[in-house]
Design an enzyme around this catalytic site. Structure first.
Site, PDB file in Angstrom:
ATOM      1  CG  ASN A 214      36.442  40.031  33.583  1.00  0.00           C
ATOM      2  OD1 ASN A 214      37.561  39.593  33.415  1.00  0.00           O
ATOM      3  ND2 ASN A 214      36.063  40.587  34.717  1.00  0.00           N
ATOM      4  CD  GLU A 215      40.852  40.855  29.909  1.00  0.00           C
ATOM      5  OE1 GLU A 215      39.802  40.284  29.546  1.00  0.00           O
ATOM      6  OE2 GLU A 215      41.856  40.225  30.269  1.00  0.00           O
TER       7      GLU A 215
HETATM    8  N1  CO8 Z   1      43.228  42.721  41.649  1.00  0.00           N
HETATM    9  C1  CO8 Z   1      43.377  43.295  42.848  1.00  0.00           C
HETATM   10  N2  CO8 Z   1      42.539  43.089  43.886  1.00  0.00           N
HETATM   11  C2  CO8 Z   1      41.508  42.251  43.687  1.00  0.00           C
HETATM   12  C3  CO8 Z   1      41.288  41.626  42.444  1.00  0.00           C
HETATM   13  C4  CO8 Z   1      42.202  41.882  41.389  1.00  0.00           C
HETATM   14  N3  CO8 Z   1      42.091  41.312  40.184  1.00  0.00           N
HETATM   15  N4  CO8 Z   1      40.176  40.875  42.545  1.00  0.00           N
HETATM   16  C5  CO8 Z   1      39.724  41.022  43.804  1.00  0.00           C
HETATM   17  N5  CO8 Z   1      40.499  41.863  44.499  1.00  0.00           N
HETATM   18  C6  CO8 Z   1      40.388  42.254  45.897  1.00  0.00           C
HETATM   19  C7  CO8 Z   1      39.055  42.924  46.217  1.00  0.00           C
HETATM   20  O1  CO8 Z   1      39.089  44.290  45.921  1.00  0.00           O
HETATM   21  C8  CO8 Z   1      38.943  42.631  47.675  1.00  0.00           C
HETATM   22  O2  CO8 Z   1      39.794  43.525  48.370  1.00  0.00           O
HETATM   23  P1  CO8 Z   1      39.408  44.059  49.838  1.00  0.00           P
HETATM   24  O3  CO8 Z   1      39.306  42.827  50.697  1.00  0.00           O
HETATM   25  O4  CO8 Z   1      40.526  44.976  50.198  1.00  0.00           O
HETATM   26  O5  CO8 Z   1      38.099  44.757  49.694  1.00  0.00           O
HETATM   27  C9  CO8 Z   1      39.545  41.237  47.828  1.00  0.00           C
HETATM   28  O6  CO8 Z   1      40.382  41.058  46.684  1.00  0.00           O
HETATM   29  C10 CO8 Z   1      38.513  40.128  47.854  1.00  0.00           C
HETATM   30  O7  CO8 Z   1      37.666  40.292  46.723  1.00  0.00           O
HETATM   31  P2  CO8 Z   1      36.088  39.978  46.805  1.00  0.00           P
HETATM   32  O8  CO8 Z   1      35.547  40.445  48.103  1.00  0.00           O
HETATM   33  O9  CO8 Z   1      35.465  40.521  45.569  1.00  0.00           O
HETATM   34  O10 CO8 Z   1      36.139  38.379  46.812  1.00  0.00           O
HETATM   35  P3  CO8 Z   1      34.993  37.394  46.303  1.00  0.00           P
HETATM   36  O11 CO8 Z   1      35.403  36.046  46.800  1.00  0.00           O
HETATM   37  O12 CO8 Z   1      33.640  37.892  46.674  1.00  0.00           O
HETATM   38  O13 CO8 Z   1      35.090  37.442  44.703  1.00  0.00           O
HETATM   39  C11 CO8 Z   1      36.262  37.460  42.600  1.00  0.00           C
HETATM   40  C12 CO8 Z   1      36.245  36.996  44.083  1.00  0.00           C
HETATM   41  C13 CO8 Z   1      35.148  36.750  41.850  1.00  0.00           C
HETATM   42  C14 CO8 Z   1      37.599  37.083  42.036  1.00  0.00           C
HETATM   43  C15 CO8 Z   1      36.017  38.992  42.585  1.00  0.00           C
HETATM   44  O14 CO8 Z   1      36.925  39.591  43.499  1.00  0.00           O
HETATM   45  C16 CO8 Z   1      36.254  39.609  41.245  1.00  0.00           C
HETATM   46  O15 CO8 Z   1      35.412  39.508  40.374  1.00  0.00           O
HETATM   47  N6  CO8 Z   1      37.397  40.287  41.101  1.00  0.00           N
HETATM   48  C17 CO8 Z   1      37.735  41.024  39.903  1.00  0.00           C
HETATM   49  C18 CO8 Z   1      38.324  40.129  38.898  1.00  0.00           C
HETATM   50  C19 CO8 Z   1      38.646  40.870  37.645  1.00  0.00           C
HETATM   51  O16 CO8 Z   1      37.829  41.519  37.047  1.00  0.00           O
HETATM   52  N7  CO8 Z   1      39.894  40.763  37.239  1.00  0.00           N
HETATM   53  C20 CO8 Z   1      40.360  41.414  36.043  1.00  0.00           C
HETATM   54  C21 CO8 Z   1      41.778  41.862  36.226  1.00  0.00           C
HETATM   55  S1  CO8 Z   1      42.405  42.541  34.715  1.00  0.00           S
HETATM   56  C22 CO8 Z   1      43.221  41.245  33.925  1.00  0.00           C
HETATM   57  O17 CO8 Z   1      43.437  40.206  34.475  1.00  0.00           O
HETATM   58  C23 CO8 Z   1      43.678  41.421  32.505  1.00  0.00           C
HETATM   59  C24 CO8 Z   1      44.072  42.771  32.207  1.00  0.00           C
HETATM   60  C25 CO8 Z   1      44.588  42.948  30.816  1.00  0.00           C
HETATM   61  C26 CO8 Z   1      45.069  44.377  30.652  1.00  0.00           C
HETATM   62  C27 CO8 Z   1      45.116  44.849  29.276  1.00  0.00           C
HETATM   63  C28 CO8 Z   1      45.291  46.366  29.212  1.00  0.00           C
HETATM   64  C29 CO8 Z   1      45.790  46.853  27.909  1.00  0.00           C
END
Ligand code: CO8
Length: 339
Positions: A214-215
């Site tokens: 989903n980047e």
């Molecule tokens: N990194 C850091 N922190 C995160 C991440 C993450 N990937 N995902 C969640 N968190 C944190 C949240 O901000 C939250 O922090 P806090 O408690 O301080 O508010 C905590 O973790 C818990 O998250 P949620 O409350 O959202 O937990 P849920 O159980 O409701 O949901 C999910 C869990 C479904 C995983 C949801 O957190 C989510 O969708 N997270 C984002 C995932 C995402 O989009 N990841 C993409 C990361 S980028 C990547 O992997 C590839 C990058 C390639 C780079 C290329 C560049 C050139």
């Protein structure tokens, strides 16, 4: 001994190998306890070297009694660090690797380093032929790369982080072991990449769990080797559409697209993963390994040949103010979603 997690990892692995940069060659005589443990060289060397990443306590690679007193012990060894626990069943040759980094198993630099070390230990252990990867966190397999590692840091950090991402992928995608992902929760972006890098993917059949690269939703672009890994699993057309839209596919849709190989009720996930593993391990290793290498080599070689360039691209891209802004907004959106 200090330094970055990567530097500490390099030193630990070097020492184990007895390499020029790492110090003494492996000892010819082993202490009785070490002999008895029959642990892989890496685990012993790392534990002894005392140069494990500071983030993790020295891994215990000990026999883990799993059966009630009076019964013969299952031939099982376990090690664990702050982020991951691993148990190797020597009789089947299968290791169970569980992510355990709350709240969401995000792939921080420490996590990536420990993941790579764990894989290397298993890869070098003759008793291990396959690994099942899953999570101890309810509803989450892995939330992907730790966004905080890509936000507000300096260029050196971005470079170190990206090298660790590359290293993990090279190790996992190029593994000689049979790798099965037992996806027991959501698995966006880097979490999806881990699953895609395995030989087989089984997902819990809960439509609330989703998986995908989903980047694009974060305003960032999946690098070519994420894309190549995705294309190799689902084909060009599906990968193109899914990547452009940054789609996260609910489990049933992921099955239809071929992004996962099967869905099973969550409580049956590990049982099914073990059954699949047994089927794959019924074949001679060498034929399977050569076939796997033939299928994946071009994609692996491509990154190896362009590794430094890829790191530079990442650093340039991620340090742009517009990209930093997108990431900050995305993190804010995650926090708002909670309240
Ligand atoms: N990194 C850091 N922190 C995160 C991440 C993450 N990937 N995902 C969640 N968190 C944190 C949240 O901000 C939250 O922090 P806090 O408690 O301080 O508010 C905590 O973790 C818990 O998250 P949620 O409350 O959202 O937990 P849920 O159980 O409701 O949901 C999910 C869990 C479904 C995983 C949801 O957190 C989510 O969708 N997270 C984002 C995932 C995402 O989009 N990841 C993409 C990361 S980028 C990547 O992997 C590839 C990058 C390639 C780079 C290329 C560049 C050139």
């Amino acid at each position: 001994m200090g330094g970055s997690p990567r530097a500490r990892h390099r030193r630990a692995v070097c020492r184990w190998r007895g390499g020029a940069r790492g110090g003494a060659a492996p000892p010819r005589t082993l202490e009785p306890r070490q002999k008895m443990a029959a642990a892989p060289i890496l685990a012993r060397r790392i534990a002894r070297s005392g140069v494990l990443p500071l983030c993790c306590r020295p891994p215990s690679w000990d026999r883990a009694p799993r059966q009630p007193l009076g019964l013969p012990l299952a031939p099982c060894r376990a090690f664990s660090n702050n982020k991951i626990q691993v148990e190797l069943d020597e009789s089947s040759g299968v290791a169970m690797m569980k992510f355990k980094s709350p709240p969401v198993n995000s792939l921080s630099l420490d996590f990536l380093t420990e993941f790579s070390i764990s894989l290397e230990k298993l890869e070098n252990d003759r008793a291990c032929r396959g690994v099942i990867i899953t999570s101890t966190i309810p509803k989450i397999f892995s939330s992907g790369l730790d966004i905080m590692e890509m936000c507000g840091k300096n260029m050196e950090h971005y470079g170190e982080f990206w090298r660790a991402v590359q290293e993990l992928w090279l190790r996992l995608y190029g593994s000689n072991m049979v790798t099965v992902a037992a996806i027991n929760g959501s698995s966006p972006a880097g979490g999806c990449l881990i699953a895609l890098s395995c030989d087989y993917r089984i997902m819990a059949e809960n439509p609330k769990f989703s998986i995908g690269l989903n980047e694009a939703q974060l305003g960032i672009v999946a690098p070519f080797w994420f894309k190549d890994t995705f294309v190799n699993v689902v084909g060009h057309r599906i990968a193109e559409r899914s990547l452009q839209l940054g789609s996260l596919h609910p489990a049933p849709e992921a099955l239809k697209l071929g992004l996962v190989d099967e869905l099973v009720p969550e409580e049956k996930l590990l049982e099914k993963a073990s059954a699949i593993m047994a089927r794959w391990l019924a074949l001679p290793d060498h034929a399977r390994q050569l076939t796997k290498s033939m299928m994946r080599k071009a994609v692996l070689d491509h990154l190896v040949a362009h590794r430094e360039e890829d790191i530079k691209n990442f650093i340039n891209f991620i340090s742009k103010e517009s990209i930093q802004k997108s990431l900050r907004m995305y993190m804010e959106m995650l926090k708002k979603k909670k309240s």
